[in-house]
Design a protein around this motif. Structure first.
Motif, PDB file in Angstrom:
ATOM      1  N   ASN A  99       8.417  -3.672 -12.244  1.00  0.00           N
ATOM      2  CA  ASN A  99       8.624  -2.709 -11.154  1.00  0.00           C
ATOM      3  C   ASN A  99       8.384  -3.372  -9.797  1.00  0.00           C
ATOM      4  OD1 ASN A  99       5.933  -3.100 -11.355  1.00  0.00           O
ATOM      5  ND2 ASN A  99       5.380  -0.946 -11.539  1.00  0.00           N
ATOM      6  N   ALA A 101       6.073  -4.654  -8.193  1.00  0.00           N
ATOM      7  CA  ALA A 101       4.675  -4.734  -7.748  1.00  0.00           C
ATOM      8  C   ALA A 101       4.555  -5.248  -6.318  1.00  0.00           C
ATOM      9  CB  ALA A 101       3.848  -5.599  -8.717  1.00  0.00           C
ATOM     10  N   LEU A 102       5.429  -4.782  -5.437  1.00  0.00           N
ATOM     11  CA  LEU A 102       5.289  -5.111  -4.010  1.00  0.00           C
ATOM     12  C   LEU A 102       4.162  -4.259  -3.452  1.00  0.00           C
ATOM     13  CD1 LEU A 102       9.056  -5.183  -2.990  1.00  0.00           C
ATOM     14  CD2 LEU A 102       7.548  -7.138  -3.384  1.00  0.00           C
ATOM     15  N   PHE A 103       3.337  -4.835  -2.559  1.00  0.00           N
ATOM     16  CA  PHE A 103       2.212  -4.093  -2.006  1.00  0.00           C
ATOM     17  C   PHE A 103       2.738  -3.043  -1.028  1.00  0.00           C
ATOM     18  CE2 PHE A 103       0.413  -8.511  -2.621  1.00  0.00           C
ATOM     19  CZ  PHE A 103      -0.016  -8.231  -3.912  1.00  0.00           C
ATOM     20  N   PRO A 104       2.530  -1.751  -1.339  1.00  0.00           N
ATOM     21  CA  PRO A 104       3.181  -0.706  -0.536  1.00  0.00           C
ATOM     22  C   PRO A 104       2.625  -0.611   0.887  1.00  0.00           C
ATOM     23  CG  PRO A 104       1.690   0.272  -2.150  1.00  0.00           C
ATOM     24  CD  PRO A 104       1.744  -1.201  -2.450  1.00  0.00           C
ATOM     25  N   HIS A 105       1.370  -1.084   1.083  1.00  0.00           N
ATOM     26  CA  HIS A 105       0.760  -0.953   2.412  1.00  0.00           C
ATOM     27  C   HIS A 105       1.027  -2.168   3.288  1.00  0.00           C
ATOM     28  CE1 HIS A 105      -1.928  -3.159  -0.157  1.00  0.00           C
ATOM     29  NE2 HIS A 105      -2.719  -3.474   0.832  1.00  0.00           N
ATOM     30  N   MET A 106       1.847  -3.086   2.782  1.00  0.00           N
ATOM     31  CA  MET A 106       2.158  -4.271   3.583  1.00  0.00           C
ATOM     32  C   MET A 106       3.672  -4.329   3.815  1.00  0.00           C
ATOM     33  SD  MET A 106      -0.047  -7.292   1.830  1.00  0.00           S
ATOM     34  CE  MET A 106      -1.759  -7.120   1.377  1.00  0.00           C
ATOM     35  N   ARG A 162       8.733 -13.496  -2.880  1.00  0.00           N
ATOM     36  CA  ARG A 162       7.274 -13.605  -2.866  1.00  0.00           C
ATOM     37  C   ARG A 162       6.790 -14.523  -3.993  1.00  0.00           C
ATOM     38  NH1 ARG A 162       3.608  -8.337  -3.878  1.00  0.00           N
ATOM     39  NH2 ARG A 162       4.364  -8.778  -5.979  1.00  0.00           N
TER      40      ARG A 162
ATOM     41  N   LEU B 209      -0.221  -3.995  -9.248  1.00  0.00           N
ATOM     42  CA  LEU B 209      -0.391  -4.550  -7.911  1.00  0.00           C
ATOM     43  C   LEU B 209      -1.574  -5.507  -7.896  1.00  0.00           C
ATOM     44  CD1 LEU B 209       0.116  -1.355  -5.739  1.00  0.00           C
ATOM     45  CD2 LEU B 209       1.749  -3.182  -6.143  1.00  0.00           C
ATOM     46  N   ALA B 212      -0.530  -8.574  -9.709  1.00  0.00           N
ATOM     47  CA  ALA B 212       0.373  -9.353  -8.859  1.00  0.00           C
ATOM     48  C   ALA B 212      -0.428 -10.147  -7.834  1.00  0.00           C
ATOM     49  CB  ALA B 212       1.375  -8.435  -8.166  1.00  0.00           C
ATOM     50  N   LEU B 231      -5.654   0.580  -0.400  1.00  0.00           N
ATOM     51  CA  LEU B 231      -4.905   1.622  -1.104  1.00  0.00           C
ATOM     52  C   LEU B 231      -5.797   2.803  -1.486  1.00  0.00           C
ATOM     53  CD1 LEU B 231      -2.560  -0.532  -3.372  1.00  0.00           C
ATOM     54  CD2 LEU B 231      -1.928   0.796  -1.365  1.00  0.00           C
TER      55      LEU B 231
END
Lengths: 372, 314
Positions: A99, A101-106, A162, B209, B212, B231
């Motif tokens: 999925n 796994a990109l950091f959503p807050h960055m 990445r 996450l 990762a 988060l």
């Protein structure tokens, strides 16, 4: 079967890829064996796919290479260094998650800078490398966007960027295209392949999609019940499946069950109920008198009515079903003795077409079938 | 098919559009009807009495703002960080209330965060089991729990008895009717209010996450600092807001466990009402309400409503 003996060295050695060696790796969860003595030797710069149904141990194998799972026995080597006990953050192996796994807050830029920051690289160098890798994946200027502002395909590319930005020698991909629609998936398959050719990094790819595996891989390891059933190039696996599982999982296959009656040189004679004697290339390890299945691909069977020929197996049957698929017709032929065959006939002039209920004589070359 | 297509053009088609609009409107009305009983109940038995009570501040005993006067006329000073700040007795009560609420919030966060982290890290079935231990005290009456603290902390309470029996002290410690007792009692009551929102947000954080981040070269401390902590901030904000605002209105626990200096606003209000000074009590209540709303507004302004009450969805 010894897998290590089958390494086909790719031509593009000399890239920055590392050799990866699974040495009798085992992973148990209590009494359950997820990965059962898997050995696999992956050459530097090779693109190897672990292909199998869910629960076959392919993802667990990948997780052990990434360091998220620790094997219960065996060792994994990357360029001769044992790594099974090294924590993930010291392995320097890139990974693209299912999925993403990109950091959503960055932002995209911060996501890509993250592995470089962890390696204490200077700010201007980070900016330059981020720009370069975004260029590489075809999304220049996307630094300031957040992952949720991107489409699925774009997120996938950022995940690849990445995973590549810190120049890992091995790149792992866990069903990276599973969430995308068919057209985009096919496009990105070619893109990933082109990227692999360009960078020379060793890629280990996990998928349950056999078509994807055939298109992309130098070699495919077909996994089932925690074991590697067969490992080889796409053509080898398709044309010379060694087990019934491989023949079923890769492409479509017919099986005619019978008994190996006798061997004559390199040819085995299979007695199948109602079908008489059928010939196939003999495989070592099958004794005369033992039950065996003859397998043949649907597109290698031809419908013909002009008698038998010397290197054809021929059987008579009745057309039980016809499906028109555009470029070809797919026939299901009911054989005497109750077995069935599927065959695909190309849709072009000169190829006779049949209707349901017609009598049909079908044949295939002895060289085109296998015993499993 | 051709006939059908033809039918739907012109007047019939307009009729159909109108019919769909009608259906949509009926659907909307259904939701209004579902809300209606609760809204009517709240207005009749909550909204009206609260409004009636609060407005007394402006007309009881006589119309005007004289009920607010005691709050602005300074009479004493308070020492804070080495400074002498002029402050009257009532404002001081507000000040103590804010102080207690702040300490309770911070300590609840420090105690609750690791618990929520642990709960969110184990399997869902085990977390549900462990959650019972968080919720049992939550389901026990505040009054009962405050009395239980009195039994523990009193001069002849279990702690002092044990200390004396063990010969560690020759005379009992003063534990009850201190600020410490107020903190203990309030933190005990407030912990579930901190843990529950924290847990809800932390459960929503995709564990991939964290994997990762590790894969990209981050050691566990960096994974926490750069990924997990940011988060989880919406949960921190929601938990802190909840605990702080609930703490502002605390009454029973400080009344039972606190000393004479640990008077909180709600105790002061109760005192005024019992002296039949309804107007002044209402004025204090109004100031407390405005204070709570102000803090809520500040929280949401700084963090954004979505971050406070939204989840950590990606």
């Amino acid at each position: 079967m010894t897998v290590a003996a089958q390494v086909r060295t790719p031509e593009k050695i000399g890239g920055l890829g590392a050799r990866v060696l699974f040495d009798r790796i085992e992973k148990r969860y209590g009494p359950v064996i997820a990965v059962d003595e898997v050995s696999l030797d992956i050459a530097p710069g090779e693109f190897v796919t672990l292909l199998g149904p869910s629960g076959s141990g392919k993802t667990t194998s990948l997780m052990m290479l990434a360091g998220f799972e620790i094997p219960t026995a065996g060792e994994i080597y990357v360029d001769d260094d044992p790594i099974a006990a090294v924590p993930p953050y010291r392995r320097n192996i890139g990974m693209v998650f299912q999925n993403y796994a990109l950091f959503p807050h960055m932002t995209v830029g911060e996501n890509i800078a993250f592995p470089l920051q962890m390696r204490k690289i200077g700010r201007s160098e980070i900016a330059r490398q981020t720009r370069d890798v975004l260029e590489l994946v075809g999304l220049p200027g996307y630094e300031g966007r957040y992952p949720k502002q991107l489409s699925g395909g774009q997120q996938q590319r950022i995940a690849v960027a990445r995973a590549l930005v810190f120049n890992p020698r091995v790149l792992l991909m866990d069903e990276p295209l599973g969430a995308l629609d068919k057209q985009l998936r096919e496009h990105l398959q070619l893109e990933i392949k082109a990227l692999h050719d360009k960078l020379g990094v060793t890629i280990i790819y996990v998928t349950h999609d056999q078509e994807e595996a055939l298109v992309m891989s130098d070699r495919i390891a077909v996994m089932n019940n925690g074991r590697i059933e067969q490992c080889g190039g796409p053509t080898d696996l398709y044309d010379e499946p060694e087990t019934r599982f491989v023949a079923t999982f890769i492409g479509e296959s017919n099986f005619i069950d019978g008994v190996l009656a006798r061997a004559d040189g390199a040819i085995g004679y299979v007695e199948a109920p109602g079908l008489g004697s059928l010939r196939a290339p003999l495989k070592p390890g099958i004794a005369a008198g033992s039950p065996v299945a003859l397998t043949v691909r649907p597109e290698k069977i031809i419908a013909h009515d002009n008698g038998a020929s010397s290197h054809l197996n021929t059987v008579d049957g009745t057309v039980a079903d016809v499906v028109f698929v555009g470029e070809m017709r797919r026939y299901v032929v009911a054989l005497p003795g109750g077995q069935r065959l599927v065959l695909k006939a190309q849709n072009r002039s000169g190829v006779q077409s049949f209707n349901r209920g017609d009598a049909i004589r079908v044949g295939w070359s002895v060289d085109d079938c296998r015993l499993v | 098919m051709a006939a059908l297509t033809h039918d739907l053009q012109g007047a019939d088609r307009e009729g159909q559009v109108a019919r769909f609009q009608h259906l949509r409107r009926r659907e909307q009305w259904r939701y209004v009807l579902l809300l209606l009983p609760a809204v009517v109940f709240l207005i009749a038995f909550y909204g009206y009495p609260v409004a009636a009570m609060l407005t007394r501040a402006f007309y009881d005993p006589v119309p005007g703002l004289q009920n607010f006067e005691p709050l602005v006329t300074a009479r004493s000073t308070v020492e804070f960080l080495g400074l002498s700040i002029p402050m009257n007795a009532y404002i001081r009560v507000f000040w103590i209330t804010l102080q207690i609420a702040a300490v309770v919030t911070i300590v609840s966060l420090l105690l609750g965060y690791p618990v929520a982290y642990a709960l969110s890290s184990v399997s869902a079935s085990r977390a549900n089991l462990l959650m019972i231990f968080v919720l049992i005290p939550f389901w026990t009456s505040i009054l009962v729990r405050s009395y239980a603290w009195m039994v523990l902390l009193g001069k002849e309470g279990i702690i002092n008895e044990a200390l004396l029996a063990a010969g560690l002290r020759t005379e009992p410690l003063v534990l009850l009717n201190t600020r410490l007792a107020v903190y203990l009692g309030m933190i005990h009551i407030m912990l579930p209010f901190m843990i529950l929102p924290l847990y809800a947000v932390m459960r929503g954080i995709d564990r991939n996450l964290l994997r990762a981040a590790g894969n990209l070269g981050a050691p566990p401390s960096a994974v926490f600092r750069r990924i997990f902590l940011p988060l989880s901030l919406p949960g921190v904000a929601a938990g802190c807001l909840l605990v702080f605002i609930l703490s502002l209105g605390f009454y029973i626990t400080p009344a039972l466990l606190g000393g004479q200096k640990d008077v909180m606003v709600s105790m002061l209000i109760q005192q005024q009402i019992s002296l039949l000074k309804w107007g002044f009590g209402a004025a204090l209540a109004l100031v407390l309400l405005i204070l709570a709303l102000g803090i809520y507004a500040l929280f949401t302004r700084v963090l954004g409503v979505e971050r406070v009450f939204g989840s950590a969805r990606t």
